[in-house]
Write a protein that holds these residues in place. Structure first.
Motif, PDB file in Angstrom:
ATOM      1  N   UNK A  11       0.834  -1.210   0.000  1.00  0.00           N
ATOM      2  CA  UNK A  11       0.000   0.000   0.000  1.00  0.00           C
ATOM      3  C   UNK A  11       0.858   1.245   0.000  1.00  0.00           C
ATOM      4  N   UNK A  12       1.993   1.180   0.671  1.00  0.00           N
ATOM      5  CA  UNK A  12       2.969   2.276   0.569  1.00  0.00           C
ATOM      6  C   UNK A  12       4.356   1.675   0.451  1.00  0.00           C
ATOM      7  N   UNK A  13       5.279   2.526   0.041  1.00  0.00           N
ATOM      8  CA  UNK A  13       6.617   2.021  -0.280  1.00  0.00           C
ATOM      9  C   UNK A  13       7.262   1.323   0.928  1.00  0.00           C
ATOM     10  N   UNK A  14       7.768   0.125   0.693  1.00  0.00           N
ATOM     11  CA  UNK A  14       8.541  -0.578   1.719  1.00  0.00           C
ATOM     12  C   UNK A  14      10.002  -0.157   1.571  1.00  0.00           C
ATOM     13  N   UNK A  15      10.565   0.431   2.621  1.00  0.00           N
ATOM     14  CA  UNK A  15      11.996   0.738   2.607  1.00  0.00           C
ATOM     15  C   UNK A  15      12.768  -0.553   2.879  1.00  0.00           C
ATOM     16  N   UNK A  16      14.081  -0.483   2.701  1.00  0.00           N
ATOM     17  CA  UNK A  16      14.901  -1.651   3.039  1.00  0.00           C
ATOM     18  C   UNK A  16      14.694  -2.018   4.507  1.00  0.00           C
ATOM     19  N   UNK A  17      14.576  -0.999   5.356  1.00  0.00           N
ATOM     20  CA  UNK A  17      14.352  -1.244   6.790  1.00  0.00           C
ATOM     21  C   UNK A  17      13.022  -1.942   7.046  1.00  0.00           C
ATOM     22  N   UNK A  18      11.982  -1.518   6.328  1.00  0.00           N
ATOM     23  CA  UNK A  18      10.666  -2.162   6.476  1.00  0.00           C
ATOM     24  C   UNK A  18      10.746  -3.637   6.077  1.00  0.00           C
ATOM     25  N   UNK A  19      11.449  -3.888   4.964  1.00  0.00           N
ATOM     26  CA  UNK A  19      11.554  -5.271   4.471  1.00  0.00           C
ATOM     27  C   UNK A  19      12.355  -6.129   5.446  1.00  0.00           C
ATOM     28  N   UNK A  20      13.421  -5.540   6.008  1.00  0.00           N
ATOM     29  CA  UNK A  20      14.228  -6.289   6.972  1.00  0.00           C
ATOM     30  C   UNK A  20      13.405  -6.628   8.204  1.00  0.00           C
ATOM     31  N   UNK A  21      12.643  -5.647   8.686  1.00  0.00           N
ATOM     32  CA  UNK A  21      11.798  -5.869   9.869  1.00  0.00           C
ATOM     33  C   UNK A  21      10.785  -6.986   9.593  1.00  0.00           C
ATOM     34  N   UNK A  22      10.159  -6.908   8.409  1.00  0.00           N
ATOM     35  CA  UNK A  22       9.166  -7.931   8.042  1.00  0.00           C
ATOM     36  C   UNK A  22       9.804  -9.325   8.003  1.00  0.00           C
ATOM     37  N   UNK A  37       9.629 -21.217   2.522  1.00  0.00           N
ATOM     38  CA  UNK A  37       9.129 -20.564   1.323  1.00  0.00           C
ATOM     39  C   UNK A  37      10.049 -19.491   0.808  1.00  0.00           C
ATOM     40  N   UNK A  38       9.484 -18.667  -0.053  1.00  0.00           N
ATOM     41  CA  UNK A  38      10.255 -17.584  -0.652  1.00  0.00           C
ATOM     42  C   UNK A  38       9.360 -16.370  -0.832  1.00  0.00           C
ATOM     43  N   UNK A  39       9.935 -15.206  -0.567  1.00  0.00           N
ATOM     44  CA  UNK A  39       9.239 -13.932  -0.776  1.00  0.00           C
ATOM     45  C   UNK A  39      10.060 -13.108  -1.767  1.00  0.00           C
ATOM     46  N   UNK A  40       9.384 -12.660  -2.822  1.00  0.00           N
ATOM     47  CA  UNK A  40      10.038 -11.781  -3.800  1.00  0.00           C
ATOM     48  C   UNK A  40       9.340 -10.434  -3.771  1.00  0.00           C
ATOM     49  N   UNK A  41      10.131  -9.369  -3.692  1.00  0.00           N
ATOM     50  CA  UNK A  41       9.582  -8.011  -3.737  1.00  0.00           C
ATOM     51  C   UNK A  41      10.194  -7.292  -4.931  1.00  0.00           C
TER      52      UNK A  41
END
Ligand code: FAD
Length: 126
Positions: A11-22, A37-41
């Motif tokens: 919904x809004x831009x994921x920063x590198x920090x957001x992705x790391x936290x997730x 599994x695998x997650x691709x962004x």
């Protein structure tokens, strides 16, 4: 063993920090529930494969689908699989931000994960 493959949009831009936290949280939770599994962004689009026991996969997908950080979730493929494709990964991750979906170099460095996800995706295009 069961798998579920879906796509969604941030919904809004994921920063590198957001992705790391997730990812830190996902890997911890997935280890506890034996999900791999695998997650691709890529540029705000997600593709994720979840695999594990059917109940655990469906429960996690319900949690992920309700996550307000993304929307437009569409299940591309789900069902039984003979064995895990990502047995080593509580959640493998690729973050692509180039113009091409995958460059030839990425394809050759990452045949296993990328091709598995794309193969599943293409099956749905018939
Ligand atoms: P908390 O982390 O305490 O979260 C509680 C609530 O807050 C949840 O509703 C959560 O959605 C929300 N929340 C958490 N952090 C943020 C934030 N930074 N901004 C806004 N809201 C937030 N989880 C997994 O366990 N495994 C996965 O493989 C996985 N993949 C995901 C893939 C995508 C594309 C997305 C968007 C999320 C994914 N998640 C995954 C996260 C999942 O949706 C839940 O947020 C997470 O499982 C909740 O963890 P928790 O129970 O420890 O609760």
């Amino acid at each position: 063993m069961y798998h579920l493959l879906y796509v969604s949009h941030a919904k809004k831009k994921f920063t590198d920090g957001d992705l790391t936290e997730l990812l830190i949280k996902a890997r911890k939770n997935n280890s506890d529930t034996n999900i791999t599994g695998m997650l691709i962004h890529r540029d705000g689009n997600f593709i994720q494969v979840l695999e594990g026991e059917e109940d655990a996969v469906k429960k996690l997908y319900g949690i992920i689908e309700a996550d307000k950080r993304h929307d437009g979730t569409i299940v591309i493929s789900e069902g039984p699989i003979p064995e895990r494709q990502f047995a080593r990964w509580a959640m493998d991750f690729r973050n692509y931000s180039k113009n091409a979906l995958f460059t030839p170099e990425e394809m050759s460095n990452d045949k296993y994960g990328v091709l598995m996800v794309l193969t599943e995706f293409v099956k749905t295009m018939r």
